[in-house]
Design an enzyme around this catalytic site. Structure first.
Site, PDB file in Angstrom:
ATOM      1  N   ASP A   1       0.812  -1.210   0.000  1.00  0.00           N
ATOM      2  CA  ASP A   1       0.000   0.000   0.000  1.00  0.00           C
ATOM      3  C   ASP A   1       0.849   1.265   0.000  1.00  0.00           C
ATOM      4  O   ASP A   1       0.308   2.365  -0.063  1.00  0.00           O
ATOM      5  CB  ASP A   1      -0.933   0.014   1.218  1.00  0.00           C
TER       6      ASP A   1
ATOM      7  N   ASP B   1      -9.793  -7.473  11.686  1.00  0.00           N
ATOM      8  CA  ASP B   1      -9.644  -8.905  11.938  1.00  0.00           C
ATOM      9  C   ASP B   1     -10.789  -9.450  12.802  1.00  0.00           C
ATOM     10  O   ASP B   1     -11.434 -10.445  12.449  1.00  0.00           O
ATOM     11  CB  ASP B   1      -8.286  -9.212  12.573  1.00  0.00           C
TER      12      ASP B   1
END
Length: 790
Positions: free
Chosen positions: A141, A284
């Site tokens: 990224d 998550d």
């Protein structure tokens, strides 16, 4: 009656605890039952017999303390429910599958150093799985050129995107759209998978209802608790208990938490839920909960199958836990586990318990402030006497302490839980409350990894509340002493009870101050202890010689070698070496330091540029072939006093960089430095010090080299110290000789220079053969100057 109860329950707890050491499987559950009974009795006593009766301030304080204790009791019941009957992990070999599925390995990165990513890529290459069935995706990224080159070197696909929405979750979702594997393995940038990662996990997907398998996050470096207290061999990593014990318990109820890395997913399930959850900073937990709400199974494996880097500094660890705390609260606000369709009752309870856990800072602050409020302000949190405390609180505390000791198997103790909670309590209290009430927005930030500091630093900002609390505790001690010995106040029963409570809190506060002393970390990469006999090859008088050596420790960049002098020839420089390790291609390197005793030589070897294939082999050797770095959780025991003693013994010593120097010999002889015309960094210093004679000024004007006399203090194989009348700046190059010391010309680099008694004491490092190519232009251009050394 009360005293009989106390004597009976304490006796039973001690007897069953003693028997549990002999027959753990038989007596562990009776010990847990006794612990729960004693705590139920304590809570009933607290609710009906100890609540403050007078004053609304006392009532509020009493209610807050009682509520905190009730929440702690419920958390204790949930904990013992998880460990009551640990799930037996199944193993399914790949041979039992209909076919070998394809797996995409995602490495999520944003700004982590290339040196860290390189290890993770090499670990992925080493995974024991058919190579034509795996593909590595470096999900960058940060869109960095150097990362793209690294991916090409290791045969990985460099995956980038134009927008950077939703941080890590968005990065992974973008990679999902550009990959085709049947399964997706997720790794953080610093997590190095071990060989068995896929062979241990893929088989578990034989059951089509299994959606993901979570493996522990283990670490090959020391976290701040271990490192700053010099207790790496005495206490486990702070996360080990959750990763290996609690996750196994959650697996019984299909409530395994996805922790962001070291997990493998079935692609069809991710597609069904629309990819990894977005809109929160901890994608998550949300992703795992959504999958479980769809009725899929989730499994955990307690085997260490990947190893990464824990935060290196106390400040970085606090930032990480701040993000986790706020992210879990964000997640619960967006996906409420109590109302989310599809979750079982036990799943809802466990996710709610996980949410409540992140308010531990607030609970701990209440426990810390309660005795201080009584002593300093006269605010009652409970209304009782010392005898009743001993009859009801002592059995519950003893039961909790001993049963936790047995159940945790050395991975955690109540005193270390107290230390962990106390050290983070002020920061996470603010984090939890601000996120709960939406007072501050927090964006996703990567936890720094691989950063080193050569300085000892005290993280004052994070422990200012602890310092204030320590001061208030000491003030409370003084208050009790004055009341007792000056004013002869006889209410020492309650005062004594609260002082003991404050002392217990003080232990946690003081250790929090210790942990905030970030000790120097000089190494730029972690070393693994090896202690194996191998061989080195070197050139001696024009011929190749191979000799036995012991590898003491090793990293991906170098090794420390130990050689028996009785088995070696004399007068060997060990400039260029080749390390020969069984099953590995020979690794070429050069010596950066050497230390000598009567019996042996210790050499610091730095690897020369190694190919990606060689580097992959080195990582395989360090992480898979070398068992000594694996954490041995059950063998670690650390008492508070031992930890405090280690810190007091080592915490304030000057810690030099872990970079040995050669054995130095005292010389005390004159020497000569050649000043090269192009070294303007020298000339400026010389001119500023008025250290040039008229003749030397002529040399400068005519661009000719000249010599300056200095005094040689000591000499080693890698450098020397000199005293001169002029300063020299770091990294400037010189040529030095000494006839009396029988030292021919040596090219050197200035490492340091300091003023001493009107002169300058200067340290020089000899330039190795590998570096001398940089000075070839000097040798050619100033060949006349070299004759001065003939």
């Amino acid at each position: 009656m009360q005293i009989i109860y106390a004597e009976l329950i304490i006796s039973l707890i001690i007897i069953v605890f003693t028997l549990s050491y002999i027959k753990e499987n038989i007596f562990t559950k009776p010990l847990i039952i006794l612990c729960c009974i004693s705590n139920v009795v304590y809570i009933i006593w607290r609710i009906f017999f100890t609540f403050p009766e007078h004053g609304w301030v006392n009532w509020i304080a009493g209610f807050m303390l009682l509520l905190t204790e009730c929440i702690g009791f419920l958390q204790m019941v949930i904990f013992y429910t998880l460990v009551w009957n640990p799930v037996r992990e199944s193993k399914v070999p790949l041979e039992q599958l209909d076919h070998i599925p394809t797996v995409d390995l995602f490495i999520a990165t944003y700004n982590e150093p290339v040196s860290i990513l390189k290890k993770t890529l090499a670990g992925c290459k080493n995974i024991d799985y058919p190579k034509d069935r795996t593909q590595i995706y470096l999900c960058d990224d940060g869109d960095r050129v150097e990362v793209k080159k690294l991916a090409e070197q290791f045969g990985a696909l460099h995956c980038t995107r134009e927008d950077h929405m939703h941080a890590k979750a968005g990065n992974l979702n973008h990679a999902l759209k550009h990959s085709t594997g049947e399964f997706i393995a997720i790794f953080d940038a610093d997590m190095v998978p071990l060989k068995a990662f896929l062979t241990r996990t893929i088989g578990l997907f034989k059951d089509p209802k299994v959606a993901f398998v979570q493996t522990p996050q283990a670490f090959y470096n020391d976290d701040p608790y271990q490192y700053n207290t010099f207790s790496a061999e005495a206490i486990p990593n702070e996360q080990d208990f959750f990763m290996r014990t609690l996750q196994a318990g959650k697996a019984r109820f299909n409530a395994v938490m996805f922790v962001g890395s070291n997990a493998i997913f079935r692609r069809t399930v991710l597609d069904e839920i629309g990819g990894f959850a977005t809109g929160v900073i901890t994608e998550d937990m949300a992703t795992g909960m959504i999958i479980q709400s769809k009725g899929y199974k989730t499994l955990s494996v307690s085997d260490v199958l990947a190893m990464g880097l824990a935060p290196e500094s106390w400040g970085d660890m606090l930032k990480q836990r701040d993000r986790w705390c706020r992210g879990n609260i964000q997640c619960a606000k967006k996906w409420n586990p109590l109302t989310m369709p599809g979750l079982s009752i036990m799943q809802r309870i466990l996710y709610l318990d996980g949410l409540i856990y992140w308010f531990f800072g607030l609970f701990k602050m209440i426990y810390i402030l309660a005795p201080l409020a009584f002593v300093l302000l006269g605010i009652y949190s409970l209304n009782t006497d010392l005898i009743s405390i001993l009859e009801f609180w002592l059995p519950s505390f003893l039961g909790s302490f001993l049963s936790f000791k047995i159940v945790s198997k050395g991975k955690r103790s109540l005193i270390w839980s107290h230390i962990y909670d106390t050290s983070m309590a002020p920061r996470l209290t603010i984090s939890a409350l601000t996120e709960l009430f939406g007072l501050k927005q927090l964006n996703f930030k990567v936890t720094p990894k691989g950063a080193t500091s050569g300085k000892r630093e005290f993280h004052l900002a994070s422990v200012l509340p602890h310092i204030v609390l320590v001061g208030l505790t000491l003030l409370a001690f003084i208050e009790v002493g004055v009341d007792n010995f000056v004013f002869h106040i006889n209410n020492m029963t309650l005062f004594g009870m609260n002082i003991l409570w404050a002392i217990y809190n003080l232990l946690g506060l003081l250790m929090a101050l210790v942990v905030a002393f970030n000790q120097p970390r000089h190494r730029s990469t972690e070393r693994f202890p090896i202690n194996r006999d191998e061989h080195i090859q070197f050139i001696n008088q024009g011929r190749e010689v191979t000799a036995p050596t012991k590898i003491v420790d090793m990293s991906d960049r170098g090794a420390r070698l130990r050689i028996d002098k009785s088995r070696m020839e004399r007068n060997i420089s060990f400039e260029q070496l080749t390390l020969q390790i069984e099953k590995l291609e020979p690794i070429k390197g050069h010596r950066v330091w050497i230390a000598e005793t009567k019996e042996e030589l210790t050499i610091g070897l730095q690897f020369d540029d190694v190919s990606p294939q060689q580097y992959t082999e080195i990582i395989d050797y360090l992480f898979n072939e070398n068992e000594s770095k694996r954490t041995s959780f059950e063998s670690r025991r650390s008492h508070y006093l031992a930890t405090s003693t280690r810190f007091m013994r080592h915490g304030f010593k000057k810690r030099e960089p872990l970079q040995r120097q050669d054995s130095r010999h005292h010389i005390d002889e004159p020497a000569y430095l050649m000043i090269l015309p192009d070294e303007r960094i020298h000339l400026a210093a010389l001119e500023a010090a008025a250290a040039l004679s008229e003749k030397e000024e002529d040399y400068v004007r005519n661009s000719q080299p000249f010599e300056k006399q200095v005094h040689l203090v000591d000499l080693s194989l890698t450098g020397c110290q000199i005293i001169c009348s002029f300063p020299m700046n770091q990294k400037a190059r010189v040529i030095i000789r000494s006839n009396q010391a029988k030292m021919n010309r040596r090219e050197a680099e200035v490492v340091w220079s300091t003023r001493k008694r009107g002169n300058y004491l200067t340290g020089l490092r000899f330039v190795s053969e590998k570096d001398q190519a940089e000075l070839n232009h000097n040798r050619t251009q100033y060949s006349a100057g070299r004759n001065l050394f003939s």
